[in-house]
Design an enzyme around this catalytic site. Structure first.
Site, PDB file in Angstrom:
ATOM      1  N   ASP A  46       0.837  -1.201   0.000  1.00  0.00           N
ATOM      2  CA  ASP A  46       0.000   0.000   0.000  1.00  0.00           C
ATOM      3  C   ASP A  46       0.875   1.254   0.000  1.00  0.00           C
ATOM      4  O   ASP A  46       0.375   2.378  -0.043  1.00  0.00           O
ATOM      5  CB  ASP A  46      -1.027  -0.017   1.148  1.00  0.00           C
ATOM      6  CG  ASP A  46      -0.385  -0.008   2.525  1.00  0.00           C
ATOM      7  OD1 ASP A  46       0.861  -0.060   2.621  1.00  0.00           O
ATOM      8  OD2 ASP A  46      -1.142   0.035   3.523  1.00  0.00           O
ATOM      9  N   SER A  47       2.213   1.052  -0.012  1.00  0.00           N
ATOM     10  CA  SER A  47       3.126   2.180  -0.261  1.00  0.00           C
ATOM     11  C   SER A  47       2.864   2.761  -1.642  1.00  0.00           C
ATOM     12  O   SER A  47       3.369   3.835  -1.970  1.00  0.00           O
ATOM     13  CB  SER A  47       4.587   1.721  -0.146  1.00  0.00           C
ATOM     14  OG  SER A  47       4.809   0.534  -0.871  1.00  0.00           O
ATOM     15  N   ASP A  86      -0.923  -6.622  -0.126  1.00  0.00           N
ATOM     16  CA  ASP A  86      -0.882  -5.858   1.131  1.00  0.00           C
ATOM     17  C   ASP A  86      -2.286  -5.364   1.453  1.00  0.00           C
ATOM     18  O   ASP A  86      -2.871  -4.603   0.667  1.00  0.00           O
ATOM     19  CB  ASP A  86       0.064  -4.664   0.919  1.00  0.00           C
ATOM     20  CG  ASP A  86       0.564  -4.087   2.218  1.00  0.00           C
ATOM     21  OD1 ASP A  86       0.355  -4.716   3.272  1.00  0.00           O
ATOM     22  OD2 ASP A  86       1.176  -3.001   2.174  1.00  0.00           O
ATOM     23  N   LYS A 116      -0.656  -9.648   3.435  1.00  0.00           N
ATOM     24  CA  LYS A 116       0.079  -9.075   4.579  1.00  0.00           C
ATOM     25  C   LYS A 116      -0.836  -8.137   5.361  1.00  0.00           C
ATOM     26  O   LYS A 116      -1.569  -7.344   4.768  1.00  0.00           O
ATOM     27  CB  LYS A 116       1.318  -8.306   4.071  1.00  0.00           C
ATOM     28  CG  LYS A 116       2.093  -7.618   5.188  1.00  0.00           C
ATOM     29  CD  LYS A 116       3.425  -7.072   4.705  1.00  0.00           C
ATOM     30  CE  LYS A 116       3.354  -5.694   4.086  1.00  0.00           C
ATOM     31  NZ  LYS A 116       2.788  -4.634   4.944  1.00  0.00           N
ATOM     32  N   GLU A 118      -0.797  -5.491   8.886  1.00  0.00           N
ATOM     33  CA  GLU A 118       0.029  -4.781   9.873  1.00  0.00           C
ATOM     34  C   GLU A 118      -0.558  -4.944  11.273  1.00  0.00           C
ATOM     35  O   GLU A 118      -1.772  -4.851  11.445  1.00  0.00           O
ATOM     36  CB  GLU A 118       0.072  -3.282   9.549  1.00  0.00           C
ATOM     37  CG  GLU A 118       0.808  -2.959   8.277  1.00  0.00           C
ATOM     38  CD  GLU A 118       0.892  -1.457   8.019  1.00  0.00           C
ATOM     39  OE1 GLU A 118       0.548  -0.654   8.917  1.00  0.00           O
ATOM     40  OE2 GLU A 118       1.297  -1.085   6.912  1.00  0.00           O
ATOM     41  N   GLU A 185       9.751  -4.087  10.396  1.00  0.00           N
ATOM     42  CA  GLU A 185      10.140  -2.824   9.744  1.00  0.00           C
ATOM     43  C   GLU A 185      10.758  -1.848  10.750  1.00  0.00           C
ATOM     44  O   GLU A 185      10.188  -1.604  11.829  1.00  0.00           O
ATOM     45  CB  GLU A 185       8.911  -2.174   9.083  1.00  0.00           C
ATOM     46  CG  GLU A 185       9.263  -0.830   8.424  1.00  0.00           C
ATOM     47  CD  GLU A 185       8.198  -0.283   7.494  1.00  0.00           C
ATOM     48  OE1 GLU A 185       7.195  -0.980   7.219  1.00  0.00           O
ATOM     49  OE2 GLU A 185       8.372   0.859   7.030  1.00  0.00           O
TER      50      GLU A 185
HETATM   51  O1  KIV Z   1       3.349  -1.006   1.621  1.00  0.00           O
HETATM   52  C1  KIV Z   1       4.519  -1.385   1.695  1.00  0.00           C
HETATM   53  O2  KIV Z   1       5.314  -1.310   0.756  1.00  0.00           O
HETATM   54  C2  KIV Z   1       4.959  -1.919   2.981  1.00  0.00           C
HETATM   55  C3  KIV Z   1       6.394  -1.775   3.271  1.00  0.00           C
HETATM   56  C4  KIV Z   1       6.645  -0.410   3.810  1.00  0.00           C
HETATM   57  C5  KIV Z   1       6.856  -2.777   4.204  1.00  0.00           C
HETATM   58  O3  KIV Z   1       4.169  -2.365   3.740  1.00  0.00           O
END
Ligand code: KIV
Length: 285
Positions: A46-47, A86, A116, A118, A185
């Site tokens: 989600d970056s 993500d 993934k 968080e 992280e």
């Molecule tokens: O969204 C992403 O790229 C991430 C990384 C910062 C680990 O979760």
């Protein structure tokens, strides 16, 4: 081409001390390059909120629909690479049912190998529900961008004994809940090493030092494209921004100076056809 990794391969790599290579990717061409380069895992992070969409609020505005579209493109570009979807902000924090539904979308619509999430102890119920539905889950603790407001920004974690201890408790709980692997992280190397040794599952790091089971970097950082800020843990393996700027400036200059296009960039009319066309035009007029 190497075969796609399975979670059994990831466990064996940890056992054998073989490091995993992991990058983010958001699009088809980058994923084609990554697979050809032998990168073993891709995260459609989600970056993308920052790296692709330029949101000033970071990852928070990113939606499930955006993640699905980008993950589909990544999967098309890297059919033989382990792809992690993500889960974006509020796609899993509300209820376990919502978490299962959204994790399932990644699988059904975009063909991921894992999702993934968080958070540590506070998302245990959601992790368990997704695992019970038959999906592979990657945990993510340490600096968790979706809740960065609560920790005062994009700040390294585990710098004190108390905070490192909380991370270890989170890591153990998330393993116990059934996650297949964990991303750490922005933590000091000692904490990265301790958690990697403590857990049976593979532990990968982004800014977690060298002693983890593999490394993740954000592709836009390591290629030198993302300009807004550079975290301490980033190594720039290229400075593509300079190449992109130069190419665009050269193109603009050549268009203004009528140097582009040249003859070799132009299509040729079939011999004699231009004369015929002029005659047709003359007759009609
Ligand atoms: O969204 C992403 O790229 C991430 C990384 C910062 C680990 O979760």
């Amino acid at each position: 081409m190497a075969a796609k990794k399975s979670i059994l391969d990831l466990q064996k790599m940890k056992k054998d001390g073989v490091k995993l290579t992991w990058l983010t990717s958001y699009d088809y061409p980058t994923s084609v390059f990554a697979e050809k380069a032998g990168i073993e895992m891709l995260l459609v992070g989600d970056s993308m909120g920052m790296c692709v969409y330029g949101y000033s609020a970071g990852t928070l505005p990113v939606t499930m629909d955006q993640c699905i579209v980008h993950t589909e493109a990544v999967r098309r570009g890297a059919p033989n690479t382990f792809v992690v979807g993500d889960m974006p902000f509020l796609s899993y924090q509300t209820t376990s049912a919502e978490a299962v539904k959204n994790a399932g979308r990644f699988y059904k619509e975009a063909g991921v190998d894992a999702v993934k999430l968080e958070g540590g102890r506070r998302i245990i119920d959601m992790v368990k529900a997704i695992v019970n539905a038959g999906m592979v889950v990657c945990g993510h603790i340490g600096l968790t961008p979706q809740s960065s407001g609560q920790i005062g920004g994009f700040k390294a974690q585990g710098l004190t004994a108390e905070s490192a201890h909380e991370l270890i408790k989170d890591a153990r709980a998330i393993q116990e809940a059934g996650t297949a692997f964990l991303l750490l992280e922005a933590v000091p190397p000692e904490v990265g090493q301790l958690i990697t040794k403590d857990l049976k599952i593979p532990v990968y790091g982004i800014g977690a030092g060298p002693y983890v089971d593999g490394q993740l970097l954000i592709v836009s950082d390591m290629l030198g494209i993302f300009q807004a800020f550079t975290p301490k843990f980033v190594k720039k393996y290229a400075n593509l921004a300079d190449h992109i700027m130069k190419a665009m400036e050269d193109y603009a200059k050549e268009v203004k100076e009528s140097k582009f296009p040249e003859d070799k960039h132009c299509y040729k009319m079939i011999e004699g056809e231009f004369g015929k066309m002029m005659k047709i035009l003359e007759k009609k007029e």
